[in-house]
Scaffold this motif. Structure first.
Motif, PDB file in Angstrom:
ATOM      1  N   LYS A   1      -2.704 -45.954 -17.419  1.00  0.00           N
ATOM      2  CA  LYS A   1      -2.721 -44.863 -18.019  1.00  0.00           C
ATOM      3  C   LYS A   1      -3.073 -43.707 -17.223  1.00  0.00           C
ATOM      4  O   LYS A   1      -4.305 -43.772 -16.354  1.00  0.00           O
ATOM      5  CB  LYS A   1      -3.184 -44.716 -19.436  1.00  0.00           C
ATOM      6  N   THR A   2      -2.522 -42.532 -17.301  1.00  0.00           N
ATOM      7  CA  THR A   2      -3.112 -41.374 -16.325  1.00  0.00           C
ATOM      8  C   THR A   2      -3.114 -40.281 -17.482  1.00  0.00           C
ATOM      9  O   THR A   2      -2.896 -39.713 -18.289  1.00  0.00           O
ATOM     10  CB  THR A   2      -2.198 -40.676 -15.312  1.00  0.00           C
ATOM     11  N   TYR A   3      -4.801 -40.028 -17.348  1.00  0.00           N
ATOM     12  CA  TYR A   3      -5.259 -38.785 -18.040  1.00  0.00           C
ATOM     13  C   TYR A   3      -5.806 -37.518 -17.465  1.00  0.00           C
ATOM     14  O   TYR A   3      -6.028 -37.484 -16.162  1.00  0.00           O
ATOM     15  CB  TYR A   3      -6.673 -39.546 -18.921  1.00  0.00           C
ATOM     16  N   ILE A   4      -5.442 -36.493 -18.248  1.00  0.00           N
ATOM     17  CA  ILE A   4      -6.022 -35.049 -17.594  1.00  0.00           C
ATOM     18  C   ILE A   4      -7.130 -34.682 -18.387  1.00  0.00           C
ATOM     19  O   ILE A   4      -7.057 -34.483 -19.549  1.00  0.00           O
ATOM     20  CB  ILE A   4      -4.659 -34.106 -17.772  1.00  0.00           C
ATOM     21  N   VAL A   5      -8.288 -34.754 -17.481  1.00  0.00           N
ATOM     22  CA  VAL A   5      -9.453 -34.174 -18.209  1.00  0.00           C
ATOM     23  C   VAL A   5     -10.027 -32.979 -17.723  1.00  0.00           C
ATOM     24  O   VAL A   5     -10.191 -32.747 -16.545  1.00  0.00           O
ATOM     25  CB  VAL A   5     -10.539 -35.583 -17.847  1.00  0.00           C
ATOM     26  N   GLU A   6     -10.025 -32.180 -18.572  1.00  0.00           N
ATOM     27  CA  GLU A   6     -10.645 -30.427 -18.267  1.00  0.00           C
ATOM     28  C   GLU A   6     -12.048 -30.484 -18.632  1.00  0.00           C
ATOM     29  O   GLU A   6     -12.509 -31.052 -19.795  1.00  0.00           O
ATOM     30  CB  GLU A   6      -9.472 -29.841 -18.970  1.00  0.00           C
TER      31      GLU A   6
END
Length: 129
Positions: free
Chosen positions: A95-100
């Motif tokens: 899974k690819t997550y975008i973390v800000e």
């Protein structure tokens, strides 16, 4: 004894018990370093942090040029927010997550590929506002 009076005693005793229980669990979690994650954001970040980290070539170059350090990455993976709308959570393998998150007054966005046995930091970019 009237119902209202009994209810008052019950609520008073229960509130004292809840205060002691909260103090007990807070002390216990501080001693062991364990905290409880129930929300999806916290659970996702904890899962990513529990695996060995690997860095893409782009991120390794940034680390070598001292444009970012591993402390900033760890901090964002602890205190950041996962953007589930932009993330790819449907993949079977990884899974690819975008973390800000922000670190040292800089807003950063991490793209993390989370596989079963490793987590790879794919890219780090400044957040556009």
């Amino acid at each position: 004894m009237a119902f209202i009076k009994r209810l008052g005693f019950y609520l008073f005793g229960m509130s004292i018990g809840l205060v002691f229980l909260a103090m007990f669990f807070k002390k216990k979690s501080a001693e062991t370093g364990v905290y409880f994650c129930y929300l999806p954001n916290c659970r996702t970040l904890k899962d990513i942090r529990s695996k060995p980290f690997y860095y893409s070539d782009e991120v390794q170059t940034m680390l070598a040029n001292k444009r970012i350090d591993t402390l900033a990455i760890r901090y964002i993976l602890t205190e950041g927010d996962v953007d589930f709308g932009s993330s790819d959570t449907k993949s079977a393998n990884c899974k690819t997550y975008i973390v800000e998150g922000s670190y040292a007054k800089k807003e950063l966005t991490l793209q993390v590929k989370n596989c079963k046995d490793k987590a790879t930091i794919e890219s780090i970019k400044p957040t556009m506002q």
